[in-house]
Design a protein around this motif. Structure first.
Motif, mmCIF file in Angstrom:
data_model
loop_
_atom_site.group_PDB
_atom_site.id
_atom_site.type_symbol
_atom_site.label_atom_id
_atom_site.label_comp_id
_atom_site.label_asym_id
_atom_site.label_seq_id
_atom_site.Cartn_x
_atom_site.Cartn_y
_atom_site.Cartn_z
ATOM 1 N N ALA A 101 0.844 -1.193 0.000
ATOM 2 C CA ALA A 101 0.000 0.000 0.000
ATOM 3 C C ALA A 101 0.878 1.241 0.000
ATOM 4 N N LEU A 102 0.422 2.274 -0.685
ATOM 5 C CA LEU A 102 1.176 3.523 -0.767
ATOM 6 C C LEU A 102 0.241 4.678 -0.428
ATOM 7 N N GLY A 103 0.633 5.442 0.614
ATOM 8 C CA GLY A 103 -0.163 6.589 1.032
ATOM 9 C C GLY A 103 0.684 7.823 1.178
ATOM 10 N N GLY A 104 0.125 8.847 1.823
ATOM 11 C CA GLY A 104 0.853 10.086 2.018
ATOM 12 C C GLY A 104 0.784 10.996 0.807
ATOM 13 N N CYS A 105 1.748 11.887 0.694
ATOM 14 C CA CYS A 105 1.673 12.960 -0.294
ATOM 15 C C CYS A 105 1.808 12.480 -1.739
ATOM 16 N N ILE A 106 2.645 11.477 -1.996
ATOM 17 C CA ILE A 106 2.753 10.963 -3.368
ATOM 18 C C ILE A 106 1.466 10.225 -3.750
ATOM 19 N N GLY A 107 0.879 9.518 -2.799
ATOM 20 C CA GLY A 107 -0.409 8.881 -3.057
ATOM 21 C C GLY A 107 -1.462 9.903 -3.437
ATOM 22 N N GLN A 108 -1.505 11.023 -2.705
ATOM 23 C CA GLN A 108 -2.473 12.086 -2.998
ATOM 24 C C GLN A 108 -2.185 12.733 -4.343
ATOM 25 N N ASP A 139 -10.495 15.253 -1.482
ATOM 26 C CA ASP A 139 -9.919 16.590 -1.319
ATOM 27 C C ASP A 139 -9.942 17.064 0.124
ATOM 28 N N ARG A 140 -10.708 16.389 0.982
ATOM 29 C CA ARG A 140 -10.802 16.761 2.393
ATOM 30 C C ARG A 140 -11.153 15.514 3.192
ATOM 31 N N ALA A 141 -10.569 15.377 4.360
ATOM 32 C CA ALA A 141 -10.796 14.186 5.171
ATOM 33 C C ALA A 141 -12.196 14.178 5.764
ATOM 34 N N ALA A 142 -12.902 13.039 5.625
ATOM 35 C CA ALA A 142 -14.196 12.889 6.286
ATOM 36 C C ALA A 142 -14.009 12.759 7.789
ATOM 37 N N THR A 143 -12.936 12.074 8.190
ATOM 38 C CA THR A 143 -12.586 11.925 9.601
ATOM 39 C C THR A 143 -11.160 12.435 9.786
ATOM 40 N N ALA A 160 5.062 12.611 21.956
ATOM 41 C CA ALA A 160 3.877 12.515 21.097
ATOM 42 C C ALA A 160 3.816 13.698 20.146
ATOM 43 N N TRP A 161 3.430 13.412 18.891
ATOM 44 C CA TRP A 161 3.115 14.456 17.920
ATOM 45 C C TRP A 161 1.674 14.892 18.160
ATOM 46 N N VAL A 162 1.431 16.199 18.211
ATOM 47 C CA VAL A 162 0.077 16.710 18.407
ATOM 48 C C VAL A 162 -0.225 17.727 17.306
ATOM 49 N N PRO A 163 -0.886 17.313 16.219
ATOM 50 C CA PRO A 163 -1.233 18.270 15.164
ATOM 51 C C PRO A 163 -2.206 19.320 15.686
ATOM 52 N N ILE A 164 -1.943 20.579 15.352
ATOM 53 C CA ILE A 164 -2.866 21.650 15.717
ATOM 54 C C ILE A 164 -3.478 22.293 14.470
ATOM 55 N N THR A 165 -2.775 22.221 13.347
ATOM 56 C CA THR A 165 -3.351 22.623 12.068
ATOM 57 C C THR A 165 -3.007 21.571 11.028
ATOM 58 N N MET A 166 -3.849 21.452 10.025
ATOM 59 C CA MET A 166 -3.605 20.586 8.885
ATOM 60 C C MET A 166 -3.709 21.429 7.617
ATOM 61 N N GLY A 167 -2.914 21.062 6.606
ATOM 62 C CA GLY A 167 -2.949 21.803 5.355
ATOM 63 C C GLY A 167 -2.146 23.085 5.402
ATOM 64 N N CYS A 168 -2.172 23.825 4.292
ATOM 65 C CA CYS A 168 -1.353 25.050 4.187
ATOM 66 C C CYS A 168 -1.977 25.995 3.174
ATOM 67 N N THR A 218 6.115 29.145 -3.952
ATOM 68 C CA THR A 218 6.105 28.717 -5.353
ATOM 69 C C THR A 218 6.846 27.414 -5.602
ATOM 70 N N TYR A 219 7.717 26.998 -4.666
ATOM 71 C CA TYR A 219 8.488 25.772 -4.844
ATOM 72 C C TYR A 219 7.829 24.567 -4.179
ATOM 73 N N CYS A 220 6.736 24.775 -3.442
ATOM 74 C CA CYS A 220 6.245 23.762 -2.506
ATOM 75 C C CYS A 220 4.974 23.069 -2.992
ATOM 76 N N ILE A 221 4.958 21.753 -2.894
ATOM 77 C CA ILE A 221 3.827 20.941 -3.323
ATOM 78 C C ILE A 221 2.808 20.740 -2.210
ATOM 79 N N VAL A 222 3.174 21.077 -0.961
ATOM 80 C CA VAL A 222 2.341 20.726 0.199
ATOM 81 C C VAL A 222 0.899 21.225 0.099
ATOM 82 N N PRO A 223 0.630 22.487 -0.259
ATOM 83 C CA PRO A 223 -0.771 22.919 -0.312
ATOM 84 C C PRO A 223 -1.625 22.104 -1.281
ATOM 85 N N TYR A 224 -0.988 21.543 -2.309
ATOM 86 C CA TYR A 224 -1.720 20.797 -3.321
ATOM 87 C C TYR A 224 -2.011 19.361 -2.879
#
Length: 446
Positions: free
Chosen positions: A83-90, A134-138, A153-161, A166-172
């Motif tokens: 299985a392949l997930g994460g940013c390349i999967g998206q 395009d957006r997580a249901a959960t 522990a990692w504690v996410p406080i924001t998701m997305g960007c 101009t060089y960054c793929i993350v928002p997409y």
């Protein structure tokens, strides 16, 4: 859940950022809820790759690893699901099935919760299956989790960007920025502290803008202050964007009892012309003013950063401005990268005619400068007694404890005779620093 999956082995390989590490812990939690058992990459029945799309090298390594698994013997169950997930999967979706013929499952950054059912379907039917959105249901923060260790522990406080550098793929691939509710974050940290977790890292592509979407203005400074009442011992956060590093946040950073004196503030370039081309929305002078304010209130702070060399159109003058900023900033650590073109980003269309050997020479010069400032930052710790959170043993010598200082330096400590690593893992101990090296400190238990 289908009982046929119980007892199968799994392995999760993670590439990229801390958010991917957090997502991988959620994947492990879901797989173990299915009754699976952790194995290794070569023999596991289920192998999951959590991918990063920020740099081309990550793509190359990933495709090589997935393709090479065709040469491995079949697992004990006779069938292997990859299985392949994460940013390349998206980013690439079902196109990945054409590039990797032994791939069975593709899922994106917003469909982690679908992985168990996708694995079941692939295992039972031998079909290639995928799930993208395009957006997580959960939200991933609501999914089961098995943390890599019990003390951090990692504690996410924001998701997305929403910055769209101009060089960054993350928002997409991560989507628009959205924040978790203030009380939800605080409650999670309180729970973690009650479970014995010593340190949390608050995560976001831009933590400084936390809460703007929910409350009409950023509330990151208030969140940092709230950490002092959760019972947690240590708090770190990443990443901060220079354009949004407010006086209120710097003041909260300085006054908090639990926030560690380490700030990661990505500068990317010291040239205003290049910063504008990158859409970073600040100047070199603004960056230096902000870190000057930080050092005024937190004199002991260790500053780390990200710097890109060879952005399209970078001249020698631009690069010299980056070197000048790096000298003034006195970074304790810098993650330095040669620009990597990412299809789909505006910078990918920019003309880049600088010879590769020139870019490499610039890069090497920057690395040399960073090594000098890193050593100088570590040198000031010699003779001090520091509180160090022990993470485990050295990869090269299991008689050496390794941990993190408040300023986020790696610390190596000789294990006392008759004691085991397990006696110290997850504990905060006092260490007298005897010797500073460029990338680590050496010391003895007090």
């Amino acid at each position: 859940m289908n009982r046929s999956l119980q007892g199968l082995t799994y392995f999760v390989r993670t590439f990229g950022c801390q958010m991917n590490s957090h997502d991988s812990e959620r994947v492990v939690g879901m797989l173990e809820n299915l009754g699976m058992i952790m194995g290794d990459q070569e023999t596991a029945d289920i192998v999951v790759f959590m991918t990063c799309a920020v740099r081309e090298a990550a793509d190359t390594r990933l495709f090589g690893q997935v393709a090479s698994m065709k040469n491995l013997p079949a697992p004990m169950g006779g069938k292997r699901i990859i299985a392949l997930g994460g940013c390349i999967g998206q980013r690439d979706g079902d196109y990945l099935f054409d590039k990797l013929d032994n791939l069975n499952v593709v899922f994106g950054t917003h469909t982690i919760e679908d992985l168990p059912s996708l694995i079941e379907e692939a295992y039972e039917t031998d079909k290639k299956v995928s799930s993208l959105a395009d957006r997580a249901a959960t939200p991933s923060t609501d999914l089961p989790i098995k943390r890599e260790n019990n003390f951090h522990a990692w504690v996410p406080i924001t998701m997305g960007c929403d910055n769209y550098c101009t060089y960054c793929i993350v928002p997409y691939v991560r989507g628009h920025e959205y924040s978790r509710e203030f009380n939800q974050v605080v409650a999670e940290v309180e729970l973690l502290a009650s479970q014995g977790v010593k340190e949390v890292t608050l995560l976001g592509q831009n933590v400084n803008s936390y809460g703007r979407d929910l409350y009409g203005k950023p509330k990151f400074a208030e969140l940092l202050r709230a950490m002092d009442d959760t019972g947690i011992k240590r708090v770190r956060f990443t990443s901060s964007h220079p354009k949004d590093l407010s006086d209120e946040t710097i003041k909260a950073f300085a006054e908090s009892k639990t926030v560690m004196p380490h700030l990661h503030l990505a500068v990317q370039s010291g040239s205003d012309r290049i910063l504008k081309a990158m859409n970073r929305k600040y100047s070199a002078a603004h960056y230096l003013e902000r870190i000057g304010k930080v050092r005024e209130l937190v004199p002991q702070v260790a500053l780390s950063t990200d710097i890109i060399v060879g952005f399209p159109g970078e001249t020698e003058e631009d690069f010299q401005q980056t070197l000048d900023l790096a000298k003034k900033a006195n970074f304790a650590q810098a993650f330095t990268f040669i620009y990597s073109k990412r299809a789909g980003t505006p910078a990918a269309k920019m003309i880049d005619d600088t010879p590769r050997e020139v870019i490499q020479e610039r890069f090497d010069g920057l690395v040399e400068l960073i090594q000098t400032s890193a050593y100088a930052n570590n040198k000031i710790e010699e003779g001090k007694t520091l509180d160090v959170l022990i993470e485990g043993s050295s990869k090269r010598d299991d008689t050496i404890l390794t941990g993190r200082s408040p300023r986020n330096s790696t610390v190596h400590i000789k294990l006392a005779e008759g004691r085991s690593v397990e006696d110290y893992i997850g504990k905060i101990v006092q260490v007298k620093i005897e010797l500073a090296k460029t990338w680590y400190l050496k010391g003895n238990l007090v």
